[in-house]
Design a protein around this motif. Structure first.
Motif, mmCIF file in Angstrom:
data_model
loop_
_atom_site.group_PDB
_atom_site.id
_atom_site.type_symbol
_atom_site.label_atom_id
_atom_site.label_comp_id
_atom_site.label_asym_id
_atom_site.label_seq_id
_atom_site.Cartn_x
_atom_site.Cartn_y
_atom_site.Cartn_z
ATOM 1 N N PHE A 1 0.820 -1.213 0.000
ATOM 2 C CA PHE A 1 0.000 0.000 0.000
ATOM 3 C C PHE A 1 0.852 1.261 0.000
ATOM 4 N N GLY A 2 2.072 1.142 -0.483
ATOM 5 C CA GLY A 2 2.886 2.341 -0.688
ATOM 6 C C GLY A 2 4.015 2.544 0.286
ATOM 7 N N GLY A 3 4.045 1.771 1.382
ATOM 8 C CA GLY A 3 5.136 1.920 2.341
ATOM 9 C C GLY A 3 5.040 3.212 3.125
ATOM 10 N N GLY A 4 6.185 3.857 3.351
ATOM 11 C CA GLY A 4 6.216 5.078 4.140
ATOM 12 C C GLY A 4 5.839 6.300 3.321
ATOM 13 N N VAL A 5 4.968 7.148 3.864
ATOM 14 C CA VAL A 5 4.539 8.369 3.177
ATOM 15 C C VAL A 5 4.420 9.497 4.198
ATOM 16 N N LEU A 6 4.703 10.710 3.744
ATOM 17 C CA LEU A 6 4.465 11.901 4.549
ATOM 18 C C LEU A 6 3.066 12.411 4.222
ATOM 19 N N LYS A 7 2.162 12.326 5.190
ATOM 20 C CA LYS A 7 0.800 12.805 4.946
ATOM 21 C C LYS A 7 0.768 14.326 4.911
ATOM 22 N N GLN A 8 1.404 14.954 5.879
ATOM 23 C CA GLN A 8 1.426 16.407 5.945
ATOM 24 C C GLN A 8 2.702 16.848 6.642
ATOM 25 N N GLY A 9 3.115 18.067 6.353
ATOM 26 C CA GLY A 9 4.288 18.620 6.996
ATOM 27 C C GLY A 9 4.420 20.080 6.615
ATOM 28 N N TRP A 10 4.090 20.979 7.564
ATOM 29 C CA TRP A 10 4.103 22.396 7.237
ATOM 30 C C TRP A 10 4.590 23.251 8.398
ATOM 31 N N LEU A 11 5.109 24.422 8.029
ATOM 32 C CA LEU A 11 5.474 25.461 8.985
ATOM 33 C C LEU A 11 4.373 26.503 8.988
ATOM 34 N N ALA A 12 4.136 27.127 10.133
ATOM 35 C CA ALA A 12 3.068 28.114 10.238
ATOM 36 C C ALA A 12 3.519 29.308 11.067
ATOM 37 N N TYR A 13 2.899 30.439 10.767
ATOM 38 C CA TYR A 13 3.097 31.651 11.563
ATOM 39 C C TYR A 13 1.746 32.299 11.787
ATOM 40 N N ASP A 14 1.417 32.591 13.054
ATOM 41 C CA ASP A 14 0.166 33.253 13.400
ATOM 42 C C ASP A 14 0.407 34.758 13.514
ATOM 43 N N PHE A 15 -0.206 35.521 12.613
ATOM 44 C CA PHE A 15 -0.099 36.973 12.693
ATOM 45 C C PHE A 15 -0.859 37.505 13.900
ATOM 46 N N ASP A 16 -2.019 36.894 14.165
ATOM 47 C CA ASP A 16 -2.829 37.213 15.336
ATOM 48 C C ASP A 16 -3.781 36.045 15.541
ATOM 49 N N GLU A 17 -4.827 36.235 16.324
ATOM 50 C CA GLU A 17 -5.747 35.140 16.632
ATOM 51 C C GLU A 17 -6.585 34.712 15.432
ATOM 52 N N LYS A 18 -6.691 35.548 14.421
ATOM 53 C CA LYS A 18 -7.559 35.253 13.279
ATOM 54 C C LYS A 18 -6.801 34.901 12.006
ATOM 55 N N ASN A 19 -5.572 35.364 11.877
ATOM 56 C CA ASN A 19 -4.854 35.248 10.610
ATOM 57 C C ASN A 19 -3.546 34.481 10.768
ATOM 58 N N SER A 20 -3.328 33.531 9.844
ATOM 59 C CA SER A 20 -2.113 32.720 9.901
ATOM 60 C C SER A 20 -1.712 32.320 8.485
ATOM 61 N N ILE A 21 -0.490 31.829 8.380
ATOM 62 C CA ILE A 21 0.016 31.357 7.099
ATOM 63 C C ILE A 21 0.702 30.014 7.315
ATOM 64 N N GLN A 22 0.522 29.100 6.367
ATOM 65 C CA GLN A 22 1.161 27.786 6.393
ATOM 66 C C GLN A 22 1.956 27.596 5.114
ATOM 67 N N ALA A 23 3.122 26.963 5.222
ATOM 68 C CA ALA A 23 3.956 26.685 4.056
ATOM 69 C C ALA A 23 4.503 25.271 4.168
ATOM 70 N N GLY A 24 4.387 24.519 3.073
ATOM 71 C CA GLY A 24 4.856 23.137 3.060
ATOM 72 C C GLY A 24 3.801 22.219 2.480
ATOM 73 N N LEU A 25 3.758 20.996 2.967
ATOM 74 C CA LEU A 25 2.760 20.019 2.537
ATOM 75 C C LEU A 25 1.527 20.193 3.415
ATOM 76 N N THR A 26 0.559 20.944 2.917
ATOM 77 C CA THR A 26 -0.583 21.349 3.724
ATOM 78 C C THR A 26 -1.888 21.023 3.012
ATOM 79 N N VAL B 1 1.792 27.332 -0.309
ATOM 80 C CA VAL B 1 1.613 28.339 0.735
ATOM 81 C C VAL B 1 0.124 28.646 0.850
ATOM 82 N N LYS B 2 -0.372 28.744 2.093
ATOM 83 C CA LYS B 2 -1.801 28.970 2.327
ATOM 84 C C LYS B 2 -1.988 30.036 3.406
ATOM 85 N N PHE B 3 -2.818 31.029 3.100
ATOM 86 C CA PHE B 3 -3.188 32.049 4.080
ATOM 87 C C PHE B 3 -4.587 31.730 4.592
ATOM 88 N N ILE B 4 -4.769 31.794 5.915
ATOM 89 C CA ILE B 4 -6.023 31.395 6.554
ATOM 90 C C ILE B 4 -6.543 32.543 7.415
#
Length: 388
Positions: free
Chosen positions: A82-107, A139-142
């Protein structure tokens, strides 16, 4: 409904590195070990043996944060088949404040209901064509808040890649279904050699609470390129949809309607109405244009049966309506119950499918042309997982 019970229970292992101050690094580790009991209607040898009990997967989760920058990663180890080892997700994030954040990587791609459009172990039918819990590199802005308007904007350079070089085929060993290559004619050379590139996503939705009712509704769209390794030309793909989710006391409803189109620049010898997709070490063909509708409901019941504290009853339905006239539609319905007992979570599912590659029939063609007179096949599945 308790959404975290879908796949990820709270981490119990909390390891402070150099203390607990906000200005010092903190790391959390967790994971899971899961096994499956399987009884399939279309496998005569398996039925004669009373089904199979087999290894599902082992995973490690890691979270870290330091001075406002955080990390979230999950690595899974499946069997080689079934494919062996896989990275499902892996990302870095920064929270600008309580409402806004950014993620970069496998997201996670912001397309459809997040995190899952389902309650069962199998997911809903959109997962099998890359439209549920898909993860790509970008890269994703939330922008999120408790109520009111929310949005996510993302750019994905490509799907998860494990080999350098623009001429390399997409690996079949992956968690998320993505456009890939496969040997269709059996000559030992891959066909339909496309790769997802330069994809833009936008999701806008609204959260509303009124007494005991919680509503979430909105829309989403994506547009990106499909680079063909044989013609060296870039086609395109796009999708859009609407969704609505309701929580009322112990009841949850998830519904969505979406469309997707994939238009690659294939060689003249390859059909334009099908695509190759892959995950779990195996590729298959998928219709290039289709609509999808899904409806999933769940009801959660607290109990006190020894270690058992919660039961979640659910029924998740999905249909892929293929837009080519002579293609046969694909269906999936899963009825089951999730059982929480401490760190142990068990899915007991009865999954039925028609023209569904993982539920009987023709694995290679079910999500593409399908079979006009295909019958329903079913799989009884018990997934037992210990989450730590």
């Amino acid at each position: 409904m308790i959404i975290y019970l879908k796949k990820l229970l709270p981490f119990l292992c909390f390891i402070p590195v150099c203390g607990s101050s906000q200005d010092k690094p903190v790391v959390k580790f967790g994971g899971a070990l899961r096994f499956n009991y399987i009884y399939s209607s279309w496998k005569e040898e398996q039925k004669k043996q009373g089904g199979d009990l087999m290894y599902d997967m082992f995973r490690i989760n890691a979270e870290a944060s330091y001075r406002g920058i955080s990390l979230n990663a999950e690595y899974r180890l499946y069997s080689d088949a079934f494919g062996g080892g896989v990275l499902k997700q892996g990302w870095l994030a920064y929270d600008f404040d309580e409402k806004n954040s950014i993620q970069a990587g496998l997201t996670q791609v912001p397309f459809g209901i997040q995190q899952y459009n389902s309650h069962n172990w199998f997911f809903n039918i959109g997962y099998y064509i890359g439209l549920e819990d898909d993860h790509d590199i970008g890269v994703k802005f939330i922008h999120e808040q408790e109520e009111g308007w929310q949005y996510q904007v993302a750019f994905f350079k490509n799907s998860e890649s494990i080999a350098f070089g623009g001429a390399t085929d997409v690996s079949h060993s992956r968690y998320s279904y993505d456009v890939a290559s496969m040997d269709v004619d059996g000559d030992g050379e891959p066909d339909y050699r496309n790769k997802e590139v330069n994809q833009l996503n936008l999701k806008v939705y609204y959260k509303l609470k009124h007494r005991e009712f919680r509503h979430q509704f909105g829309g989403y769209t994506q547009y990106g390129g499909l680079y063909n390794l044989d013609t060296q030309k870039t086609g395109h793909h796009y999708g859009y949809g609407l969704f609505y989710e309701l929580d009322y006391q112990a009841f949850n409803l998830k519904s969505q309607l979406l469309h997707y189109t994939k238009a690659p620049e294939n060689p003249d010898t390859e059909r334009p109405d099908i695509m190759a997709m892959a995950a779990y070490g195996a590729p298959y063909l998928v219709a290039a244009r289709a609509d999808l509708v899904s409806l999933a409901v769940a009801y959660t019941v607290p109990v006190s049966w020894g270690p058992v504290s919660l039961l979640q009853f659910y029924n998740d339905f999905g249909c892929i309506r293929k837009l080519k006239k002579d293609f046969s539609d694909s269906y999936m319905n899963v009825t089951g119950v999730g059982v929480a007992a401490g760190n142990l979570y068990t899915y007991i599912d009865f999954a039925a499918g028609k023209n569904h590659s993982w539920l009987g029939g023709n694995f290679i063609d079910d999500f593409a042309g399908g079979t006009p007179d295909a019958g329903w096949e079913a799989r009884f599945n018990i997934n037992i997982g210990y989450y730590f």
